[in-house]
Design a protein around this motif. Structure first.
Motif, short mmCIF file in Angstrom:
data_model
loop_
_atom_site.label_atom_id
_atom_site.label_comp_id
_atom_site.label_asym_id
_atom_site.label_seq_id
_atom_site.Cartn_x
_atom_site.Cartn_y
_atom_site.Cartn_z
N LYS A 153 0.82 -1.21 0.00
CA LYS A 153 0.00 0.00 0.00
C LYS A 153 0.85 1.26 0.00
O LYS A 153 0.42 2.32 0.46
CB LYS A 153 -0.92 0.01 1.24
CG LYS A 153 -2.00 -1.06 1.20
CD LYS A 153 -3.03 -0.75 0.13
CE LYS A 153 -4.23 -1.69 0.21
NZ LYS A 153 -5.17 -1.47 -0.90
N ASN A 154 2.09 1.11 -0.43
CA ASN A 154 2.88 2.33 -0.57
C ASN A 154 3.93 2.10 -1.64
O ASN A 154 4.21 0.95 -2.02
CB ASN A 154 3.56 2.72 0.74
CG ASN A 154 4.44 1.62 1.28
OD1 ASN A 154 3.94 0.70 1.94
ND2 ASN A 154 5.73 1.67 0.98
N GLY A 155 4.48 3.20 -2.15
CA GLY A 155 5.45 3.04 -3.22
C GLY A 155 6.16 4.32 -3.56
O GLY A 155 5.88 5.38 -3.00
N ARG A 156 7.09 4.18 -4.50
CA ARG A 156 7.86 5.32 -5.04
C ARG A 156 8.62 6.06 -3.95
O ARG A 156 8.84 7.28 -4.06
CB ARG A 156 6.96 6.26 -5.83
CG ARG A 156 6.17 5.59 -6.93
CD ARG A 156 7.00 5.12 -8.11
NE ARG A 156 7.61 6.25 -8.77
CZ ARG A 156 8.92 6.32 -9.02
NH1 ARG A 156 9.74 5.33 -8.69
NH2 ARG A 156 9.42 7.37 -9.63
N SER A 157 8.99 5.28 -2.93
CA SER A 157 9.82 5.83 -1.86
C SER A 157 11.06 6.52 -2.43
O SER A 157 11.63 6.05 -3.41
CB SER A 157 10.17 4.64 -0.95
OG SER A 157 11.31 4.86 -0.21
N HIS A 158 11.45 7.63 -1.86
CA HIS A 158 12.61 8.45 -2.27
C HIS A 158 12.36 9.20 -3.58
O HIS A 158 13.29 9.80 -4.11
CB HIS A 158 13.90 7.64 -2.41
CG HIS A 158 14.44 7.14 -1.09
ND1 HIS A 158 15.75 6.82 -0.91
CD2 HIS A 158 13.84 6.94 0.10
CE1 HIS A 158 15.93 6.41 0.35
NE2 HIS A 158 14.78 6.47 0.97
#
Lengths: 434, 434
Positions: free
Chosen positions: B398-403
């Motif tokens: 449920k999350n992504g594209r960290s940084h």
């Protein structure tokens, strides 16, 4: 006698047009004669004497101005100081125009509403925060911007004081200018404004810019240049968890590597440079954006076009390579090549009086002129067909490392003063020493 | 019954050593039983009920914290806000330590002077000036740092409120921490200080860090990493008049191009990145200095050493190439590779109770744990032999594209709350739910 005839012509002609426009009717001998007339003139000798006594002040003002930082687009403080100096030396109509140029007038006796411009540029290439303290070792001054072009600003002030002290009257009105934006991304914005928008637009008939070189450096050709900011963008991501995604820094590196291997001819002189690189947010993130600034110049429009096309091919090729080398599942590398500088080219023909006067003045003082092409404020008038030269007024080979942090100028008094005295001659010839 | 026996062991054992140190004496079944005991416990059920009602507040606090910028080395504002939040939820001994970490204690009933640490990191990778406004699209929140790791800071606050509301007593003292410097050049400075210099040095016996991923992301290995700043210097000079001199940007481009073509194995996972590039002063100056920041990581010390050696070979080779390609008459290109990050590696064995409790809790809730190695605050305790895990507490995937600037977290209530409830179980198992 031809010399006299020539002198009479100067004094009686209806305009400086004789000097600027009808060069083909004159011979080299006529220019040599006029130079001799000036050098023998009591007022010129008085000016030379003054310059000798004024030397310390010119150097002090050069140091003072150098130590007021003037980064690209941030010349305001130096401009304000220079405008005050223009007032102090007695110029009239002193102003800072909307672009930031410092302007001042010294009226002639028979001005026709058009001006001879004598200029130097206020800006340096060095960013804010650069240490601009002048360090002295013997007769050598070290500081970013000392030679290119700050001492010239001080030299022009010295000329004005010398003209005043020697009570020299010129026929022509002289427009003295300290320009902004000569360097880098300034893209000649100061001189461009002067010739295309400012109140003196269409009112300048000849243009001298005193540049960073020594007295033997005469720039009679304005090199065309193209400047690009090339930006690579990509999806970015975590350096570990998103490893394998396309990386714009890799594309940029590939482009620089290929570009660095470009062949350019020594003649016509053609050059290329990657001057600034920037991008990325942290060591452990794949950058989402990186860019470089590229400068290309050539004496030849064809060669300039050739290297420009090569750059544009390479930057696309590097993006394609990266898009093939790694995953594009989160997005591809894109590239944008943005034209950020486009300096017009032009030249001042050997037949122009200002060229001939300068040549004769240098030769009469034992110098061998070293003609070259450059990228200076003179490009702008040259591109408009207005006679223009970039000259030096310091001793020959007495400065170096321009645009580097260890830039230096040797201001040994003898060569410095002789350079100033010599460069004054074509200025007086073109402005019409009465 | 083994379960009961196990429960009795928990209640009567002389210390948490049973959980942390004597794993080999336990079976997976015993951990499963303890997880079942917790899930059936009235207090746990009460906490779960509270978390459901507290959801909006956790999200609101996550957004609030995300919108307080916390660039590397500049976490002060967020730290101050977080310290106040620690006080507001009733932690004792709340302080900001000299490194900048936010600390607070929740006392247990039978603490032995050593703590179980539950942490999340305050810092983001994003530099000052990044727009950190949270944008919402349905249940998706978009903002730099939202997932990595700011929502975790809010989740930990939610846990403290849930423990308080459900009147849960743990045997162990819990040290809650918001760490600084987890990302990038921070080089684990917060957690490094905690374990090597701070007042809780030698007083932490188990370490959980709630990280950016979802509930199924369990990081039980700390990847070693090496980070370098590679700086090329040269004489610099004017792009036209000094053309032909060595250019450090060309050397850097060559190094990046070669480095981008490095082979690294997918297993053991090994990665490399050029994260930041910078240098040069103006488009029309040959730079006198350019640099890049490089991140390399591997699950294998041998592979890490291999890519590190390759980098160091390449960067020298690129300098040599440039010194051969252009003139060095004003000076050569020099290169310096400076180690700016050196993260210790380590791992937490499968046999460790905290590993087994986490596995059992996830499986009991229908999740399949996805074990991986990473570079997190947990590297530090792992390298010291202290049991440590990096876990997620949000919904899976449920999350992504960290940084990246388009980092997102989907906080759809059902999966989010279930993730929180599940991750609470190993925390309670290790801290000893009474």
């Amino acid at each position: 006698m031809l010399v006299l005839t020539r002198s009479l012509l100067v004094l009686t002609a209806t305009g400086i047009g004789l000097f600027l426009g009808s060069a083909s009717a004159q011979t080299a001998d006529e220019h040599t004669s006029e130079v001799k007339r000036i050098m023998d003139h009591a007022s010129y000798k008085e000016a030379v004497k003054f310059i000798d006594g004024d030397y310390d002040r010119v150097i002090a003002e050069g140091i003072k101005l150098t130590e007021i930082p003037a980064p690209p687009f941030k010349e305001e403080k130096r401009a304000a100081a220079y405008a005050q100096m223009f007032k102090d030396v007695g110029l009239t109509d002193v102003e800072i125009d909307p672009e930031g140029n410092v302007l001042g007038i010294r009226k002639g006796t028979a001005g026709d509403g058009k001006f001879v411009a004598i200029t130097a540029h206020l800006d340096t290439v060095f960013p804010e925060g650069t240490d601009v303290t002048v360090k002295r070792e013997g007769t050598k001054l070290y500081a970013p911007g000392i030679g290119d072009d700050t001492l010239s600003l001080a030299i022009n002030l010295g000329y004005i004081r010398a003209l005043n002290s020697a009570k020299i009257q010129t026929k022509e009105d002289i427009l003295f200018v300290g320009t902004v934006g000569e360097e880098g991304l300034g893209d000649l914005r100061g001189v461009r404004y002067l010739f295309t928008k400012g109140k003196y637009k269409d009112k300048i008939k000849a243009f001298f810019t005193v540049e960073g070189g020594g007295i033997t450096s005469v720039t009679n050709g304005g090199i065309g240049s193209k400047r690009y900011r090339v930006t690579y963008k990509g999806p970015g991501g975590h350096s570990y968890s998103a490893f394998g995604l396309v990386n714009p820094a890799f594309a940029l590196g590939e482009a620089i590597s290929l570009f660095s291997r470009s062949f350019v001819p020594a003649k016509p002189k053609t050059t290329f440079n990657v001057g600034v690189i920037t991008g990325g947010t942290s060591v452990n993130s794949i950058p989402f954006e990186v860019s470089m600034e590229v400068d290309m110049r050539s004496e030849s429009d064809a060669e300039l076009k050739r290297i420009e096309e090569r750059l544009l091919t390479i930057v696309q090729q590097a993006a394609d390579t990266e898009n093939f080398a790694r995953s594009t599942k989160e997005g591809k590398i894109t590239v944008k090549a943005e034209l950020i500088g486009d300096r017009p080219s032009g030249s001042t023909a050997e037949t122009q009086p200002m060229y001939q006067f300068t040549k004769a003045a240098l030769e009469a003082n034992g110098y061998k002129p070293n003609y070259s092409w450059g990228s200076t404020d003179a490009n702008m008038p040259m591109s408009l067909g207005i006679p223009a030269l970039s000259i030096g007024a310091k001793g020959p080979d007495k400065n170096g490392r321009s645009h580097s942090l260890d830039e230096w100028a040797d201001v040994e008094k003898g060569p410095f003063v002789k350079g100033m005295n010599t460069a004054l001659i074509p200025l007086l010839a073109v402005t019409g020493l009465q």
